[in-house]
Design a protein around this motif. Structure first.
Motif, PDB file in Angstrom:
ATOM      1  N   VAL A   7       6.822  -4.826   4.852  1.00 32.49           N
ATOM      2  CA  VAL A   7       7.577  -3.849   4.077  1.00 32.49           C
ATOM      3  C   VAL A   7       8.924  -3.650   4.780  1.00 32.49           C
ATOM      4  O   VAL A   7       9.004  -3.585   6.010  1.00 32.49           O
ATOM      5  CB  VAL A   7       6.808  -2.516   3.957  1.00 32.49           C
ATOM      6  N   ARG A   8       9.980  -3.579   3.989  1.00 34.17           N
ATOM      7  CA  ARG A   8      11.324  -3.387   4.546  1.00 34.17           C
ATOM      8  C   ARG A   8      12.130  -2.475   3.624  1.00 34.17           C
ATOM      9  O   ARG A   8      11.854  -2.393   2.421  1.00 34.17           O
ATOM     10  CB  ARG A   8      12.067  -4.726   4.677  1.00 34.17           C
ATOM     11  N   THR A  27      -6.663  -3.819   9.806  1.00 36.97           N
ATOM     12  CA  THR A  27      -7.623  -3.487  10.862  1.00 36.97           C
ATOM     13  C   THR A  27      -9.035  -3.831  10.407  1.00 36.97           C
ATOM     14  O   THR A  27      -9.831  -4.424  11.156  1.00 36.97           O
ATOM     15  CB  THR A  27      -7.539  -1.997  11.229  1.00 36.97           C
ATOM     16  N   TRP A  28      -9.359  -3.466   9.170  1.00 41.08           N
ATOM     17  CA  TRP A  28     -10.679  -3.781   8.611  1.00 41.08           C
ATOM     18  C   TRP A  28     -10.900  -5.285   8.478  1.00 41.08           C
ATOM     19  O   TRP A  28     -11.882  -5.830   8.979  1.00 41.08           O
ATOM     20  CB  TRP A  28     -10.821  -3.111   7.242  1.00 41.08           C
ATOM     21  N   MET A  32      -4.589  -9.473   6.460  1.00 37.82           N
ATOM     22  CA  MET A  32      -4.884  -9.416   5.023  1.00 37.82           C
ATOM     23  C   MET A  32      -3.587  -9.259   4.246  1.00 37.82           C
ATOM     24  O   MET A  32      -2.707  -8.483   4.610  1.00 37.82           O
ATOM     25  CB  MET A  32      -5.821  -8.231   4.724  1.00 37.82           C
ATOM     26  N   ARG A  33      -3.465  -9.978   3.161  1.00 34.85           N
ATOM     27  CA  ARG A  33      -2.309  -9.835   2.273  1.00 34.85           C
ATOM     28  C   ARG A  33      -2.633  -8.816   1.191  1.00 34.85           C
ATOM     29  O   ARG A  33      -3.655  -8.929   0.518  1.00 34.85           O
ATOM     30  CB  ARG A  33      -1.961 -11.189   1.642  1.00 34.85           C
ATOM     31  N   LEU A  34      -1.763  -7.845   1.037  1.00 31.10           N
ATOM     32  CA  LEU A  34      -1.966  -6.827   0.015  1.00 31.10           C
ATOM     33  C   LEU A  34      -1.308  -7.248  -1.287  1.00 31.10           C
ATOM     34  O   LEU A  34      -0.546  -8.214  -1.339  1.00 31.10           O
ATOM     35  CB  LEU A  34      -1.401  -5.483   0.470  1.00 31.10           C
ATOM     36  N   SER A  35      -1.607  -6.493  -2.338  1.00 29.69           N
ATOM     37  CA  SER A  35      -0.947  -6.692  -3.627  1.00 29.69           C
ATOM     38  C   SER A  35      -0.271  -5.391  -4.032  1.00 29.69           C
ATOM     39  O   SER A  35      -0.539  -4.317  -3.477  1.00 29.69           O
ATOM     40  CB  SER A  35      -1.975  -7.084  -4.697  1.00 29.69           C
ATOM     41  N   ALA A  83      -0.931   1.653   5.106  1.00 28.74           N
ATOM     42  CA  ALA A  83      -1.794   0.840   4.240  1.00 28.74           C
ATOM     43  C   ALA A  83      -2.031  -0.535   4.862  1.00 28.74           C
ATOM     44  O   ALA A  83      -3.176  -1.017   4.910  1.00 28.74           O
ATOM     45  CB  ALA A  83      -1.163   0.696   2.861  1.00 28.74           C
ATOM     46  N   PHE A  84      -0.945  -1.157   5.334  1.00 28.67           N
ATOM     47  CA  PHE A  84      -1.106  -2.460   6.001  1.00 28.67           C
ATOM     48  C   PHE A  84      -2.005  -2.331   7.218  1.00 28.67           C
ATOM     49  O   PHE A  84      -2.900  -3.176   7.436  1.00 28.67           O
ATOM     50  CB  PHE A  84       0.264  -3.010   6.418  1.00 28.67           C
TER      51      PHE A  84
END
Length: 485
Positions: A31-32, A93-94, A1-4, A87-88
């Motif tokens: 995230v980096r 996972t969901w 899933m891509r987050l915003s 969060a990722f």
């Protein structure tokens, strides 16, 4: 899933984020930690001390994605890195778990149940007629809410609520992003569901204390994407998500007569007393082409719905909403192109007569194997259907014995009494019209009728006898045709 960035703002809300989001699309996958010399990737959120991004900033941490920023009241950058990784992991996972189940016997109800812990509020899935076919997250307190109680009891809202909602043009627009609708004292985030360019219903989350955040609506959009993917995979269950789903359920007997069903029909702008027809043709490649053509020309009026049932294609037509002559002209043109025909039911009003009307249209289509026109009405096929039942099921012919007497007399004496009686009955015993039809003199006709009565003893003043005779002529003609084919 891509987050915003909106999703991350919700996840990091305990750090009092200052939100400076211009884009906020769901594009984040990584995230980096920020490094001055590295190339910035659009799918990555970068973390750094605020002073690394903006001179003179206090001891805060910035999450940056292109022009979008979250400024956090935090000093430990590793703590924030781990929070975003969590969060990722949480959302992926969901999302991954649900997507992996799509090709199994995984229902939409199961999908909502698996998603409830993500949203922590009631979730609903409804078809385009506002029928709610799956929901979850309704606790003992929420179920007392009037709208929720109606939905859990009847699986549909009241008609007044439906009429109010139908005025919102956003409800049926092909928009892949959630939006807010206030209904009574509930805040509802709504995601329109589309498949193959057609509206298939809504995914709704309801909250009673606040509106959904932009981040929560982004997560809802992800679930909406997954539901649309389920529709693509499970097309055998298309009745759940089509506008015509309520008609399909009536046809199969899964909808019992009740106000909730009428509300579903009325939500499609069909009044319960509107006049209707059913048209039936066999389902093949040509009829699919016709359906698509009619889709483009007529469906926008909301007066025609399509259904695949028992390998047939049905057109359920509301003749109160369109000019039936115009519809049949277009349909006839398409039937001619496809070199096929269809049957039409008798006119009806009560939608629960749909199955009976389908049977009528099917009879008309079957009785028109060699049609002289493309659209065969049930009224044109009813007698032929009755005769077919008689021929198939009656071992003894019910034809009037007078016809045998006249036919035998004609063969022996080279007369035309058999033909004369039929013409006389067809012309409703009008001597002038009958004589003209047979091209004989009126006195000749009078002699023949007297001879017929003398030979057979028929009482031609009796309406029942005349009906029996006419049906006997039709039955004999039908039997000959059936035998020749």
């Amino acid at each position: 899933m891509r987050l915003s960035m909106w999703v991350l703002a919700d996840w990091l809300k305990c750090y009092n984020p200052q939100i400076k989001i211009q884009d906020g699309r769901r594009t984040l996958r990584n995230v980096r930690l920020y490094s001055e010399n590295q190339r910035m990737d659009a799918s990555t959120v970068y973390l750094g001390a605020a002073s690394d991004f903006i001179d003179g900033m206090p001891d805060q941490i910035i999450c940056a994605q292109q022009h979008d920023l979250l400024i956090l009241d935090a000093e430990d950058i590793n703590e924030i890195l781990n929070e975003i990784l969590n969060a990722f992991d949480f959302y992926n996972t969901w999302s991954d778990s649900i997507r992996e189940k799509l090709k199994t016997e995984y229902s939409l109800q199961d999908m909502l149940a698996d998603s409830c812990p993500i949203f922590n509020c009631p979730l609903f899935l409804g078809d385009p007629s506002f029928y709610v076919y799956a929901y979850c997250g309704i606790d003992d307190q929420i179920v007392k809410h009037p709208t929720v109680a109606a939905v859990t009891r009847d699986h549909i809202m009241t008609l007044d609520q439906i009429i109010d909602l139908n005025q919102d043009r956003r409800l049926r627009s092909n928009n892949p992003q959630s939006y807010q609708i206030e209904l009574l004292d509930a805040h509802n985030a709504v995601r329109n569901l589309f498949f193959r360019g057609q509206h298939r219903g809504w995914l709704v989350t309801s909250r009673f204390d606040r509106q959904a955040s932009r981040g929560e609506m982004d997560v809802q959009d992800e679930l909406g994407d997954i539901v649309e993917r389920w529709m693509e995979i499970h097309q055998d269950q298309e009745e759940l998500v089509e506008k015509s789903g309520v008609f399909q359920q009536i046809m199969t007997g899964r909808c019992v007569k009740g106000e909730d069903v009428y509300r579903r029909i009325e939500s499609l702008n069909w009044r319960r007393n509107d006049t209707k027809y059913v048209y039936v043709m066999q389902h093949d490649e040509e009829t699919v082409v016709m359906k698509n053509a009619l889709d483009r020309k007529i469906e926008q009026a909301g007066a025609v719905f399509y259904l695949h049932f028992e390998d047939n294609l049905l057109f359920i037509v509301n003749s109160s909403l369109l000019d039936i002559a115009v519809f049949e002209k277009e349909l006839n043109f398409l039937l001619e192109r496809a070199s096929c025909h269809c049957g039409r039911s008798a006119l009806f009003t009560d939608i629960f007569q749909l199955r009976k009307s389908y049977e009528q249209a099917l009879i008309a289509a079957d009785c028109g194997r060699k049609p002289t026109k493309r659209i065969i009405g049930f009224e044109d096929a009813a007698l032929r259907y009755c005769f077919s039942l008689i021929v198939k099921n009656e071992p003894v012919s019910p034809a009037h014995p007078a016809l045998l007497i006249l036919r035998a007399y004609d063969e022996k004496h080279h007369t035309q009494l058999y033909e004369t009686l039929e013409a006389y009955l067809q012309c409703e015993r009008n001597y002038v019209k009958t004589a003209k039809t047979l091209t004989i003199h009126r006195s000749t006709l009078l002699y023949r009728i007297e001879r017929i009565v003398l030979l057979t003893g028929l009482d031609l003043e009796s309406a029942d006898i005349r009906l029996h005779l006419l049906m006997s002529y039709q039955l004999e003609r039908f039997t000959k045709t059936a035998e020749s084919t």
